[in-house]
Design a protein around this motif. Structure first.
Motif, mmCIF file in Angstrom:
data_model
loop_
_atom_site.group_PDB
_atom_site.id
_atom_site.type_symbol
_atom_site.label_atom_id
_atom_site.label_comp_id
_atom_site.label_asym_id
_atom_site.label_seq_id
_atom_site.Cartn_x
_atom_site.Cartn_y
_atom_site.Cartn_z
ATOM 1 N N TYR A 8 -1.784 4.615 -9.637
ATOM 2 C CA TYR A 8 -1.122 4.362 -8.172
ATOM 3 C C TYR A 8 -1.923 3.131 -7.510
ATOM 4 N N TRP A 9 -3.172 2.951 -8.226
ATOM 5 C CA TRP A 9 -3.890 1.803 -7.616
ATOM 6 C C TRP A 9 -3.125 0.342 -8.012
ATOM 7 N N THR A 10 -3.492 -0.659 -7.211
ATOM 8 C CA THR A 10 -2.975 -1.799 -7.534
ATOM 9 C C THR A 10 -3.926 -2.650 -8.076
ATOM 10 N N ARG A 11 -3.519 -3.566 -8.984
ATOM 11 C CA ARG A 11 -4.495 -4.148 -9.917
ATOM 12 C C ARG A 11 -5.703 -4.967 -8.926
ATOM 13 N N ALA A 12 -5.279 -5.385 -7.737
ATOM 14 C CA ALA A 12 -6.122 -5.686 -6.663
ATOM 15 C C ALA A 12 -7.062 -4.854 -5.929
ATOM 16 N N GLU A 13 -6.693 -3.529 -6.285
ATOM 17 C CA GLU A 13 -7.557 -2.492 -5.742
ATOM 18 C C GLU A 13 -8.642 -2.198 -6.798
ATOM 19 N N ASN A 18 0.887 -1.130 0.080
ATOM 20 C CA ASN A 18 -0.007 0.105 0.084
ATOM 21 C C ASN A 18 0.994 1.178 0.086
ATOM 22 N N ALA A 19 2.087 0.966 0.653
ATOM 23 C CA ALA A 19 2.913 2.331 0.758
ATOM 24 C C ALA A 19 3.939 2.385 -0.656
ATOM 25 N N THR A 20 3.401 2.837 -1.843
ATOM 26 C CA THR A 20 3.845 2.969 -3.107
ATOM 27 C C THR A 20 4.986 4.067 -2.925
ATOM 28 N N GLN A 21 6.015 3.423 -3.488
ATOM 29 C CA GLN A 21 7.352 4.251 -3.625
ATOM 30 C C GLN A 21 7.210 5.574 -3.995
ATOM 31 N N GLU A 22 7.767 6.714 -3.330
ATOM 32 C CA GLU A 22 7.420 8.069 -3.766
ATOM 33 C C GLU A 22 8.532 8.716 -4.547
ATOM 34 N N VAL A 23 8.471 9.556 -5.376
ATOM 35 C CA VAL A 23 9.657 10.305 -6.185
ATOM 36 C C VAL A 23 10.194 11.159 -5.193
ATOM 37 N N PRO A 24 11.645 11.563 -5.292
ATOM 38 C CA PRO A 24 12.168 12.312 -4.344
ATOM 39 C C PRO A 24 12.019 13.944 -4.665
ATOM 40 N N TRP A 25 10.920 14.358 -5.146
ATOM 41 C CA TRP A 25 10.812 15.562 -5.661
ATOM 42 C C TRP A 25 9.206 15.724 -5.506
ATOM 43 N N GLY A 26 8.937 17.219 -5.597
ATOM 44 C CA GLY A 26 7.321 17.440 -5.309
ATOM 45 C C GLY A 26 7.064 17.606 -3.751
ATOM 46 N N CYS A 27 5.850 17.692 -3.752
ATOM 47 C CA CYS A 27 5.465 18.207 -2.363
ATOM 48 C C CYS A 27 4.082 17.457 -1.791
ATOM 49 N N ASP A 28 3.591 17.466 -0.768
ATOM 50 C CA ASP A 28 2.335 17.129 -0.254
ATOM 51 C C ASP A 28 1.491 18.406 -0.708
ATOM 52 N N ILE A 29 0.265 17.961 -1.313
ATOM 53 C CA ILE A 29 -0.666 19.080 -1.770
ATOM 54 C C ILE A 29 -1.644 19.659 -0.518
ATOM 55 N N ASP A 30 -1.817 18.702 0.335
ATOM 56 C CA ASP A 30 -2.498 19.136 1.391
ATOM 57 C C ASP A 30 -1.952 20.171 2.355
ATOM 58 N N LEU A 47 -6.508 2.592 8.466
ATOM 59 C CA LEU A 47 -6.424 2.305 7.582
ATOM 60 C C LEU A 47 -6.170 3.620 6.426
ATOM 61 N N ASN A 48 -6.421 4.140 6.107
ATOM 62 C CA ASN A 48 -6.233 5.440 5.229
ATOM 63 C C ASN A 48 -6.604 5.192 3.711
ATOM 64 N N ARG A 49 -5.316 4.709 3.187
ATOM 65 C CA ARG A 49 -5.728 4.431 1.810
ATOM 66 C C ARG A 49 -6.601 3.806 1.400
ATOM 67 N N ARG A 50 -6.932 2.545 2.110
ATOM 68 C CA ARG A 50 -8.003 1.819 1.935
ATOM 69 C C ARG A 50 -9.307 2.624 2.040
ATOM 70 N N VAL A 51 -9.244 3.408 2.960
ATOM 71 C CA VAL A 51 -10.802 4.131 3.301
ATOM 72 C C VAL A 51 -10.870 5.063 2.224
ATOM 73 N N PHE A 52 -9.786 5.840 1.706
ATOM 74 C CA PHE A 52 -9.625 6.816 0.815
ATOM 75 C C PHE A 52 -10.205 6.239 -0.662
ATOM 76 N N LEU A 53 -9.537 5.058 -1.037
ATOM 77 C CA LEU A 53 -9.684 4.470 -2.517
ATOM 78 C C LEU A 53 -11.407 3.837 -2.176
ATOM 79 N N LYS A 54 -11.795 3.623 -0.853
ATOM 80 C CA LYS A 54 -13.058 2.916 -1.003
ATOM 81 C C LYS A 54 -14.014 3.848 -1.016
#
Ligand SMILES: C[S@@+](CC[C@H](N)C(=O)[O-])C[C@H]1O[C@@H](n2cnc3c(N)ncnc32)[C@H](O)[C@@H]1O
Length: 460
Positions: A182-187, A57-69, A406-413
């Motif tokens: 960024y969603w896995t096939r299972a998701e 669930n923790a997809t690798q992040e790129v080392p640039w950019g920022c959190d948009i929140d 949970l977080n990601r699951r709740v968000f995708l859900k």
């Protein structure tokens, strides 16, 4: 209903062609990503089932950019933009209620005002200068099309950090854009089980993976010093394509040129406005004309195009609030039943109109095309309605599946639930009305059949 169908017919289909000429965010048609010099189809060598890079669930992040929140890097972006020629603006970047970060009015904005004025010197296009000129030359040599070229360009500039002129822009881009990439096939399987968007998302992921693999095999592996794998890899391409899908603009007044337009790409979408970004030849910059007034502090919106909730999720990773998108639609698959004793005759009639045993029709909450009614009438017509038919048979296959939701699951859900709710609402309403109409038709109402000359003939 006939009236509703007619209205729907005249609004839905033109929408699709209008999209091509309107200055909306990336076209609803997924661009060809394959390389010009690759006559063979793009290979998808990476399975879309859970793989190393997508299984956690923790997809690798790129080392640039920022959190948009957060507003991290927003101030530096605004300063760099004005130092680089962006004229004083009536808007500023801020935290917003819709889309987390966006542009808000600083002053009163009138309806009909032109806002933005981003000059072409601030656009990122396929012709932009590379911080690494060798990398640019190699891609030109291979005639790489715009989308893969821009995806590679973004990564190349991001990795150049402060030596890239886009450093402040890239630092303010999302580190992980909201994207189905960024969603896995299972998701995708689990959360979008009930939606046709699932298949399109799988195709899109497959295309992106295939494009990266093509670039790697045909170009990057031959120039490892220019395109090292630590920088140009599947994770960085997932990021750059996610950025392109959610931010690239097609500019009709520049012959459909695609560009990243810093600042303009901070505007969020609203289904309630109809104003689009485009290049304004007189002021020589990207602008949009407001179609409503804004007060200081109010969030300013544009339209990303008349897209269904599914399409918005597919490209931009969000679903508008339930019931707010008048362009929402669901494709309804209809098919003749093989067990229909008149199957052959009905199929013949359909073939005469270039139709097949299974057809998909777009339906909106407000109605559907007349052709759908004709198809449905034919599908359920009993043999008594034609001398050729022996016995009453046939019914329409309304393919209404209910989503298992949970977080990601709740968000995708949550995204999945929002999408399913809107799609189900359309489907359930369509099912209800269709069933009623088809019942009427069984009791002798045949007027709608006249819409297809050929179909009418078989009932003579
Ligand atoms: C062109 S960018 C807009 C700026 C973006 N909010 C940012 O902070 O970078 C498009 C992205 O903004 C977000 N967005 C835009 N309109 C939205 C809306 N109506 N609801 C939720 N998210 C939205 C989505 O994440 C989308 O992928």
């Amino acid at each position: 209903m006939a009236e509703a169908s007619r209205i729907f017919h005249s609004t839905l289909f033109p929408t699709l062609s209008l999209q091509l000429s309107k200055p909306c965010y990336n076209s609803h048609v997924y661009p060809s990503l394959s390389l010009k010099k690759a006559p063979r189809p793009v290979q998808c060598s990476v399975s879309t089932s859970e793989t190393k890079s997508t299984s956690s669930n923790a997809t690798q992040e790129v080392p640039w950019g920022c959190d948009i929140d957060s507003l991290e890097n927003a101030e530096a972006l605004q300063k760099w933009l004005s130092d680089s020629g962006l004229p004083p603006q009536k808007m500023a970047i801020d935290k917003v209620a819709v889309g987390e970060r966006g542009l808000v009015a600083l002053k009163n904005v009138r309806k009909g005002e032109k806002l933005l004025f981003v000059p072409p010197s601030l656009f990122i296009t396929a012709d932009s200068e590379w911080s690494s000129p060798e990398a640019g030359q190699v891609l030109k040599q291979y005639s790489v099309p715009d989308w893969p070229l821009l995806a590679t360009y973004l990564i190349s500039e991001a990795s150049a950090q402060k030596s890239s002129r886009w450093c402040n822009y890239i630092s303010a881009l999302p580190r992980q854009p909201y994207s189905l990439l960024y969603w896995t096939r299972a998701e995708l399987d689990r959360y979008l089980e009930a939606s046709q968007i699932r298949q399109r998302a799988i195709e899109r992921v497959t295309d992106v993976i295939g494009t990266y693999n093509d670039l790697r095999l045909r170009i990057f592996s031959k120039y490892p010093d220019i395109f090292p794998e630590e920088v140009f890899n599947m994770e960085t391409f997932r990021w750059s394509f996610g950025i392109l899908f959610s931010r690239l603009v097609r500019l009709p007044s520049m012959d459909g040129k695609v560009a990243l337009v810093p600042w303009a790409d901070m505007l969020n979408h609203s289904c309630e406005v109809e104003t689009f970004l485009d290049y304004d030849k007189s002021s020589q910059g990207v602008v949009f004309t407001t179609d409503r007034a804004y007060q200081p502090g109010e969030q300013v919106f544009i339209s990303y195009g008349k897209k269904s909730n599914g399409e918005l999720l597919l490209s931009y990773g969000f679903v508008p609030k339930e019931g707010t998108n008048p362009s929402d639609l669901v494709e309804l698959p209809l098919s003749l039943k093989k067990s229909d004793r008149c199957y052959k005759e009905k199929l013949e009639a359909l073939k005469k109109h270039g139709l097949s045993a299974s057809q998909c029709y777009p339906i909106q909450i407000t109605g559907w095309p007349l052709e759908l009614m004709a198809y449905a009438y034919l599908a359920v017509s009993p043999p008594s309605m034609s001398k050729q038919f022996d016995e009453a048979s046939g019914s329409m296959d309304l393919d209404v599946t209910s989503p298992k939701q949970l977080n990601r699951r709740v968000f995708l859900k949550q995204l999945a639930v929002d999408l399913c709710t809107s799609e189900q609402r359309i489907l359930f309403r369509a099912e209800y009305i269709l069933r009623r109409r088809l019942r009427d038709m069984r009791s002798g109402e045949l007027r709608a059949l006249r819409i297809f000359d050929g179909l009418r003939n078989i009932f003579k």
